[in-house]
Design a protein around this motif. Structure first.
Motif, PDB file in Angstrom:
ATOM      1  N   LEU A   1      38.026  31.365  43.514  1.00  0.00           N
ATOM      2  CA  LEU A   1      37.678  32.513  42.671  1.00  0.00           C
ATOM      3  C   LEU A   1      36.443  33.242  43.206  1.00  0.00           C
ATOM      4  CD1 LEU A   1      38.309  31.106  39.084  1.00  0.00           C
ATOM      5  CD2 LEU A   1      39.504  33.006  40.179  1.00  0.00           C
ATOM      6  N   VAL A   2      35.416  32.490  43.605  1.00  0.00           N
ATOM      7  CA  VAL A   2      34.197  33.122  44.135  1.00  0.00           C
ATOM      8  C   VAL A   2      34.499  33.828  45.445  1.00  0.00           C
ATOM      9  CG1 VAL A   2      31.873  32.677  45.020  1.00  0.00           C
ATOM     10  CG2 VAL A   2      32.662  31.515  42.958  1.00  0.00           C
ATOM     11  N   LEU A   3      35.306  33.196  46.306  1.00  0.00           N
ATOM     12  CA  LEU A   3      35.674  33.834  47.573  1.00  0.00           C
ATOM     13  C   LEU A   3      36.472  35.104  47.330  1.00  0.00           C
ATOM     14  CD1 LEU A   3      35.739  33.735  50.657  1.00  0.00           C
ATOM     15  CD2 LEU A   3      37.841  32.342  50.491  1.00  0.00           C
ATOM     16  N   GLY A   4      37.408  35.029  46.395  1.00  0.00           N
ATOM     17  CA  GLY A   4      38.179  36.226  46.066  1.00  0.00           C
ATOM     18  C   GLY A   4      37.314  37.320  45.470  1.00  0.00           C
ATOM     19  N   THR A   5      36.355  36.924  44.635  1.00  0.00           N
ATOM     20  CA  THR A   5      35.437  37.908  44.042  1.00  0.00           C
ATOM     21  C   THR A   5      34.603  38.602  45.113  1.00  0.00           C
ATOM     22  OG1 THR A   5      35.291  36.615  42.001  1.00  0.00           O
ATOM     23  CG2 THR A   5      33.541  38.207  42.416  1.00  0.00           C
ATOM     24  N   ALA A   6      34.079  37.829  46.071  1.00  0.00           N
ATOM     25  CA  ALA A   6      33.282  38.423  47.149  1.00  0.00           C
ATOM     26  C   ALA A   6      34.126  39.378  47.986  1.00  0.00           C
ATOM     27  CB  ALA A   6      32.691  37.326  48.020  1.00  0.00           C
ATOM     28  N   THR A   7      35.379  38.993  48.239  1.00  0.00           N
ATOM     29  CA  THR A   7      36.272  39.860  49.032  1.00  0.00           C
ATOM     30  C   THR A   7      36.559  41.157  48.295  1.00  0.00           C
ATOM     31  OG1 THR A   7      37.278  37.881  50.004  1.00  0.00           O
ATOM     32  CG2 THR A   7      38.478  39.967  50.224  1.00  0.00           C
ATOM     33  N   VAL A   8      36.903  41.050  47.019  1.00  0.00           N
ATOM     34  CA  VAL A   8      37.203  42.251  46.228  1.00  0.00           C
ATOM     35  C   VAL A   8      35.967  43.138  46.100  1.00  0.00           C
ATOM     36  CG1 VAL A   8      37.898  43.077  43.955  1.00  0.00           C
ATOM     37  CG2 VAL A   8      39.065  41.125  44.967  1.00  0.00           C
ATOM     38  N   ALA A   9      34.795  42.539  45.892  1.00  0.00           N
ATOM     39  CA  ALA A   9      33.558  43.320  45.777  1.00  0.00           C
ATOM     40  C   ALA A   9      33.275  44.076  47.072  1.00  0.00           C
ATOM     41  CB  ALA A   9      32.392  42.402  45.426  1.00  0.00           C
ATOM     42  N   PHE A  10      33.488  43.414  48.212  1.00  0.00           N
ATOM     43  CA  PHE A  10      33.278  44.073  49.500  1.00  0.00           C
ATOM     44  C   PHE A  10      34.252  45.237  49.679  1.00  0.00           C
ATOM     45  CE2 PHE A  10      34.266  44.491  54.037  1.00  0.00           C
ATOM     46  CZ  PHE A  10      32.999  44.747  54.545  1.00  0.00           C
TER      47      PHE A  10
ATOM     48  N   LEU B   1      30.633  40.184  38.050  1.00  0.00           N
ATOM     49  CA  LEU B   1      30.536  39.697  36.676  1.00  0.00           C
ATOM     50  C   LEU B   1      31.873  39.118  36.206  1.00  0.00           C
ATOM     51  CD1 LEU B   1      28.821  39.531  34.037  1.00  0.00           C
ATOM     52  CD2 LEU B   1      29.729  41.799  33.468  1.00  0.00           C
ATOM     53  N   GLN B   2      32.956  39.836  36.505  1.00  0.00           N
ATOM     54  CA  GLN B   2      34.274  39.361  36.098  1.00  0.00           C
ATOM     55  C   GLN B   2      34.665  38.094  36.856  1.00  0.00           C
ATOM     56  OE1 GLN B   2      36.076  41.095  33.586  1.00  0.00           O
ATOM     57  NE2 GLN B   2      37.169  39.134  33.595  1.00  0.00           N
ATOM     58  N   GLY B   3      34.356  38.048  38.153  1.00  0.00           N
ATOM     59  CA  GLY B   3      34.684  36.869  38.939  1.00  0.00           C
ATOM     60  C   GLY B   3      33.921  35.645  38.486  1.00  0.00           C
ATOM     61  N   VAL B   4      32.629  35.814  38.199  1.00  0.00           N
ATOM     62  CA  VAL B   4      31.830  34.686  37.717  1.00  0.00           C
ATOM     63  C   VAL B   4      32.336  34.230  36.348  1.00  0.00           C
ATOM     64  CG1 VAL B   4      29.516  34.012  36.949  1.00  0.00           C
ATOM     65  CG2 VAL B   4      29.799  35.305  39.065  1.00  0.00           C
ATOM     66  N   TYR B   5      32.779  35.185  35.529  1.00  0.00           N
ATOM     67  CA  TYR B   5      33.335  34.815  34.223  1.00  0.00           C
ATOM     68  C   TYR B   5      34.574  33.943  34.396  1.00  0.00           C
ATOM     69  CZ  TYR B   5      36.063  35.317  29.960  1.00  0.00           C
ATOM     70  OH  TYR B   5      36.853  35.067  28.860  1.00  0.00           O
ATOM     71  N   TRP B   6      35.470  34.340  35.294  1.00  0.00           N
ATOM     72  CA  TRP B   6      36.671  33.538  35.530  1.00  0.00           C
ATOM     73  C   TRP B   6      36.310  32.150  36.068  1.00  0.00           C
ATOM     74  CZ3 TRP B   6      39.679  38.055  38.181  1.00  0.00           C
ATOM     75  CH2 TRP B   6      40.211  38.894  37.183  1.00  0.00           C
ATOM     76  N   ALA B   7      35.342  32.093  36.971  1.00  0.00           N
ATOM     77  CA  ALA B   7      34.906  30.799  37.493  1.00  0.00           C
ATOM     78  C   ALA B   7      34.329  29.926  36.382  1.00  0.00           C
ATOM     79  CB  ALA B   7      33.871  31.009  38.597  1.00  0.00           C
ATOM     80  N   ALA B   8      33.582  30.536  35.468  1.00  0.00           N
ATOM     81  CA  ALA B   8      33.038  29.781  34.338  1.00  0.00           C
ATOM     82  C   ALA B   8      34.145  29.301  33.409  1.00  0.00           C
ATOM     83  CB  ALA B   8      32.038  30.639  33.580  1.00  0.00           C
ATOM     84  N   GLU B   9      35.199  30.119  33.264  1.00  0.00           N
ATOM     85  CA  GLU B   9      36.333  29.707  32.443  1.00  0.00           C
ATOM     86  C   GLU B   9      37.046  28.500  33.066  1.00  0.00           C
ATOM     87  OE1 GLU B   9      37.824  30.916  29.390  1.00  0.00           O
ATOM     88  OE2 GLU B   9      35.706  31.464  29.270  1.00  0.00           O
TER      89      GLU B   9
ATOM     90  N   GLN C   1      30.240  40.042  27.660  1.00  0.00           N
ATOM     91  CA  GLN C   1      30.012  41.284  26.919  1.00  0.00           C
ATOM     92  C   GLN C   1      28.607  41.845  27.173  1.00  0.00           C
ATOM     93  OE1 GLN C   1      30.869  40.459  22.815  1.00  0.00           O
ATOM     94  NE2 GLN C   1      33.022  39.945  23.208  1.00  0.00           N
ATOM     95  N   ILE C   2      27.609  40.941  27.168  1.00  0.00           N
ATOM     96  CA  ILE C   2      26.237  41.395  27.451  1.00  0.00           C
ATOM     97  C   ILE C   2      26.155  41.940  28.882  1.00  0.00           C
ATOM     98  CG2 ILE C   2      23.837  40.679  27.675  1.00  0.00           C
ATOM     99  CD1 ILE C   2      24.782  40.824  24.811  1.00  0.00           C
ATOM    100  N   GLY C   3      26.817  41.256  29.813  1.00  0.00           N
ATOM    101  CA  GLY C   3      26.815  41.731  31.191  1.00  0.00           C
ATOM    102  C   GLY C   3      27.492  43.072  31.336  1.00  0.00           C
TER     103      GLY C   3
END
Length: 403
Positions: free
Chosen positions: A32-41, A79-87, A106-108
């Motif tokens: 998830l973190v790797l995918g988040t970094a790729t999508v963010a880039f 933010l969304q990627g970290v949320y999924w990782a936390a889930e 929501q705060i983020g």
């Protein structure tokens, strides 16, 4: 959706029986973190490419929107990627900290939205005040005041939304603010006075950034560099910064020389009493010279007259206005005018007067210096007579001896 995808991937890994629950959680979080970094880039590069492409268009608002949205959009992806990782972590763990995932998301999201709106307001401010992007750029002071007001509205709205998300009642918060506002008002009356002073400056606009101002009531003079909600920064002519609380401007008179239409030349020029017969011609020529001077505004008041019989001069009043308001150029014009006045006076055989004093004495009265000179002359004559007599006596003595 995220739960279904998580169950599918987890079931696929569990089917092979190669990894324990901890390892499966680690693999899923890493993916998830790797995918988040790729999508963010990808999102960052895509928005940057679109922004560079839109710079060549005539529309200036799309550039501002994209520039303001690029970083907040990347932050939202993270933010969304970290949320999924936390889930995922919450699925494998019953720790209390993971129960706040939804609230943190929501705060983020509120924080990302505030970041985007702040950037958008800043970019719009740059566009509206830019002489390159706007044919008629708006006044910087006005635009800056509106942008500050918008930022304050955004912050207040975001804080209230965040408090509501955290479970606080907005009505209770507003009621507390109403009661506590009285105490805060008494404690921070100077701060509030400066705040409303800044608001009055933005409303009445007695000066703006870049104006030269001065106050006859206070030792305040210089160029306005910044108008804040509490302080106004003024750069004095000796290049020192002067910080003035805004409340001061509500109680003093402020002069704004930057808005003058002309600069004034006001001089009193004296000629000798011996040149009184040339006074009328001198005055007429000076007046004509000023009327024909290309840098003198003949539409303004122009006065050249014989003013007064002064102690040691006949005074001429010279009062006129230049077309320019520039300080350096004004002194160049004033120098030229005064030199031409001097030439006119000399052309009539007259002279510019300087302080003198004439002393008239009645007949028979002598100055002490004259009396002393005459006394010295008498003493010198009395000394010469005995010497001549002595010489004759000495000259006759040998004759007597011979006799």
């Amino acid at each position: 959706m995220i739960g279904q995808m998580l169950a599918l991937v987890n079931g696929w890994i569990e089917k092979f029986g190669l990894l324990s629950d901890g390892w499966r959680a680690g693999v899923l979080i890493f993916l998830l973190v790797l995918g988040t970094a790729t999508v963010a880039f990808i999102v960052s590069r895509l928005i940057l490419a679109v922004e560079n492409k839109f710079k060549s268009t005539k529309n200036k608002w799309d550039d501002a929107f994209l520039h303001a949205a690029r970083r907040p959009m990347v932050a939202f992806v993270w933010l969304q990627g970290v949320y999924w990782a936390a889930e995922v972590a919450h699925h494998f763990s019953d720790a209390e900290v993971f129960k706040a995932n939804g609230t943190v998301l929501q705060i983020g999201f509120v924080w990302v939205l505030v970041w985007f709106l702040f950037g958008l307001v800043k970019e719009i401010e740059k566009v509206l005040t830019s002489p390159i992007k706007m044919r008629k750029p708006m006044d910087y002071t006005t635009v800056n005041a509106i942008s500050k007001l918008l930022r304050a509205v955004i912050i207040i709205t975001a804080v209230l939304t965040a408090l509501q998300t955290l479970g606080f009642s907005i009505s209770g918060v507003l009621a507390f603010g109403g009661v506590g506002g009285i105490a805060v008002g008494f404690a921070a009356k100077d701060l509030l006075a400066n705040f409303f002073g800044g608001f009055i400056i933005h409303l009445d606009r007695p000066f703006k950034v870049g104006d030269w101002i001065r106050s006859p009531d206070r030792n305040i003079e210089g160029i306005v560099e910044h108008i804040g909600w509490r302080l106004t920064t003024i750069r004095t002519f000796d290049k020192r910064p002067l910080y003035v609380p805004n409340a001061v401007f509500t109680t003093i008179a402020v002069e704004n020389p930057s808005r003058m239409t002309n600069r004034r030349i006001s001089e009193t020029i004296g000629i000798r009493y011996a040149d009184v017969h040339s006074m009328q011609k001198i005055v007429e020529e000076i007046r004509e010279m000023l009327k024909n001077h290309e840098e003198i505004d003949s539409n303004q008041t122009l006065i050249v007259n014989f003013l007064a019989f002064n102690a040691s001069s006949l005074d001429i009043m010279l009062y006129t206005f230049t077309k320019t308001t520039e300080w350096v150029r004004f002194h160049e014009i004033k120098e030229d005018v005064l030199l031409k006045v001097s030439d006119i006076i000399e052309s009539h055989g007259a002279e510019i007067a300087f302080p003198t004093r004439t002393l008239h004495l009645p007949d028979g009265v002598r100055l002490s210096g004259e009396a002393s000179e005459q006394g010295e002359a008498r003493s010198e004559g009395s000394k010469e007579a005995p010497e001549s007599r002595g010489e004759s006596e000495q000259g006759g003595q040998p004759a007597g001896d011979k006799a």
